[in-house]
Design a protein around this motif. Structure first.
Motif, short mmCIF file in Angstrom:
data_model
loop_
_atom_site.label_atom_id
_atom_site.label_comp_id
_atom_site.label_asym_id
_atom_site.label_seq_id
_atom_site.Cartn_x
_atom_site.Cartn_y
_atom_site.Cartn_z
N ASP A 1 144.68 57.05 -29.52
CA ASP A 1 145.83 57.60 -28.82
C ASP A 1 145.44 58.55 -27.69
O ASP A 1 146.26 59.35 -27.22
N ASP B 1 144.56 64.21 -27.91
CA ASP B 1 146.00 63.97 -27.97
C ASP B 1 146.64 64.89 -28.98
O ASP B 1 145.95 65.52 -29.80
N THR C 1 151.86 62.60 -27.44
CA THR C 1 152.17 61.27 -27.97
C THR C 1 153.69 61.07 -27.98
O THR C 1 154.46 62.03 -28.01
#
Length: 386
Positions: free
Chosen positions: A170, A289, A317
Motif C-alpha cells: 500500500d 502508508d 489509504t
C-alpha cells in the motif's frame, strides 16, 4: 512475567516441531533422489569497503523457478487459470529449507565461508581488501557440491547524500494488507502483471533516485511481507519500472522474534538504523502508508535521528477512518515542528511538490509524476471498461 514465560515456551515448542518436520521432509526428498539443495539469491547492498549478501538455501527448488541473479526480467505475461495462479502462489510457501548449510561467498576475487541459519537464510557482511566500484556488482554463492548462483549487490556511491527507504504494501503496491480477504485475494489469486502500483509512484521514485548532476541515489525497500514473495515483488518492481534496490523482508514462522514473525516496529526500525550506520553520509527520505504503523515508526526514527532523516512521507489509504486521519496529521505536525519535514499525502503529486519545495527534487520532476498519475487513471478506466 508468567505470560512472557508461557509465550517463550510456546515459541520454543513450535520451533522444535518445525525443525522436526523439516528433517522428515528433507529425508523423504533425499530418498526420492530427484531433489538437491540450491541457493535462492536476494539483492544485497553495501559500500565500496563492505557489502552485505543475502540468500536462502532450499531443498528441491528447480532452477527454472528462480532467476540466476535474483533480478527478474519483465517477460511478456501469459494467461493462466485461477487454479494455476493459486498453485504457483502456494508453491512459493511450500519450500523445504536447508538449515546450517555451508556457503562459499566470492566477491571480487575475495572468498569467505559462511553458514545459513536454521531457516536456511544467509546474511553475511564481507569486509573487502580492495574497494568496489559504486553500482551493481556480482557476488558468487556456492554450495559444497558445486551448485552456484550469481547474486546482485548494489554498492552505494560514497558521494551520494540522499537515500530512499520505502515500504511496499500500500505504498508502491496496492495490497489491502489491512483488509483480510482483499489481501489474500491479491496475494494468491492475482498475476504479478495485474497488480496495481500506486499511481505515479514509479515516476516519483525514479525522480528521487536519478536527480541530474548527482550520483545515483539508493533505494531500500522494507516490508513485513515474507521472503517467499521476494521474487514476485522484484518482478513487480521490474514490470512497473520502479528503481531497483534491495528488499528487506521477514521470515514468517516461529523464531526467537516470536511465533509468527518479527513486529513491523522492530523490523523497520532496526533496518533503518542499519542503513544509517552503514552509510553515515546518507540522509534518508522515509516513505510509508497510514494503513499500519509506518507513521509512528518513522516519527520515532525522525525524533531519534533529526539530522539524518531528510523527510517523512505517509500515503493516506482509502480506508482510513477519520480518527486515523486526524491522528496521522497530528503526528506529522509534531514531527515537522521538531525539525524533520513530515507530510501525510493523498497522492504522488503532493509528495513530489513538497519534495521540490524542500530541494529534494527538481521542479522538472513534477510533470513526470503528474503524467504517471494520469496514466494510471487511464489504465484503470481501460480495465473497468474491459
Amino acid at each position: 512475567m508468567h505470560d512472557t514465560r508461557l509465550n517463550r515456551a510456546v515459541v520454543r515448542v513450535a520451533m522444535v516441531v518445525e525443525d522436526g518436520l523439516r528433517l522428515v521432509l528433507l529425508g523423504l526428498l533425499r530418498l526420492r533422489g530427484k531433489h538437491h539443495p540450491t541457493i535462492v539469491p536476494f539483492i544485497g547492498q553495501g559500500s565500496p569497503q563492505r557489502v552485505r549478501v543475502h540468500a536462502r538455501v532450499l531443498f528441491g527448488r528447480r532452477e527454472a523457478d528462480a532467476p540466476a541473479t535474483g533480478v527478474p526480467g519483465a517477460a511478456a505475461p501469459t494467461a493462466r487459470s485461477r487454479r494455476a495462479i493459486l498453485r504457483a502462489s502456494l508453491a512459493r510457501f511450500l519450500t523445504v529449507e536447508v538449515g546450517g548449510a555451508r556457503v562459499r561467498v566470492s566477491v571480487a576475487g575475495q572468498v569467505i565461508g559462511a553458514r545459513a541459519d536454521r531457516e536456511g537464510y544467509l546474511d553475511v557482511a564481507v569486509d573487502l581488501d580492495e574497494p568496489l566500484v559504486p553500482g551493481w556488482q556480482d557476488v558468487e554463492l556456492a554450495l559444497p557440491d558445486g551448485t552456484a548462483v550469481v547474486a546482485k549487490v548494489v554498492v552505494v556511491d560514497p558521494e551520494a547524500r540522499i537515500g530512499l527507504v520505502s515500504d511496499v504494501d500500500d505504498t508502491i503496491l496496492e495490497t489491502g494488507i489491512g483488509r483480510g480477504m482483499a489481501f489474500i485475494r491479491a496475494a494468491l489469486l492475482t498475476e504479478v502483471h495485474n497488480r496495481s502500483p500506486l499511481p505515479g509512484a514509479a515516476a516519483l521514485y525514479n525522480a528521487f533516485c536519478e536527480r541530474p548532476g548527482e550520483p545515483v541515489r539508493p533505494v531500500f525497500y522494507v516490508s513485513t511481507s515474507p521472503w517467499n514473495l521476494h521474487e514476485m515483488l522484484l518482478e513487480f518492481i521490474a514490470l512497473r519500472k520502479f528503481p531497483l534496490g534491495p528488499l528487506q523482508l521477514t521470515d514468517w514462522g516461529p523464531s526467537r522474534a516470536g511465533l509468527l514473525r518479527i513486529s513491523a516496529t522492530a523490523h523497520k526500525t532496526s533496518l533503518v538504523r542499519r542503513m544509517l550506520a552503514e552509510h553515515p553520509l546518507l540522509r534518508l527520505v522515509l516513505i510509508g502508508d497510514s494503513g499500519q504503523l509506518d507513521p509512528e515508526i518513522y516519527a520515532a526514527l525522525a525524533h531519534e535521528n533529526p539530522d539524518r532523516i531528510a523527510a517523512v512521507y505517509i500515503r493516506r489509504t482509502a480506508h482510513d477512518a477519520p480518527s486515523r486521519t486526524a491522528q496521522v496529521d497530528e503526528l506529522a505536525a509534531e514531527v515537522t515542528a521538531a525539525g524533520v519535514p513530515m507530510l501525510a499525502a493523498n497522492d504522488s503529486v503532493e509528495i513530489a511538490a513538497h519534495a521540490v519545495a524542500l530541494g529534494l527534487l527538481d521542479a522538472a520532476a513534477l510533470p513526470e509524476v503528474r503524467e504517471g498519475v494520469r496514466a494510471a487513471a487511464r489504465e484503470r478506466m481501460v480495465l473497468l471498461k474491459g
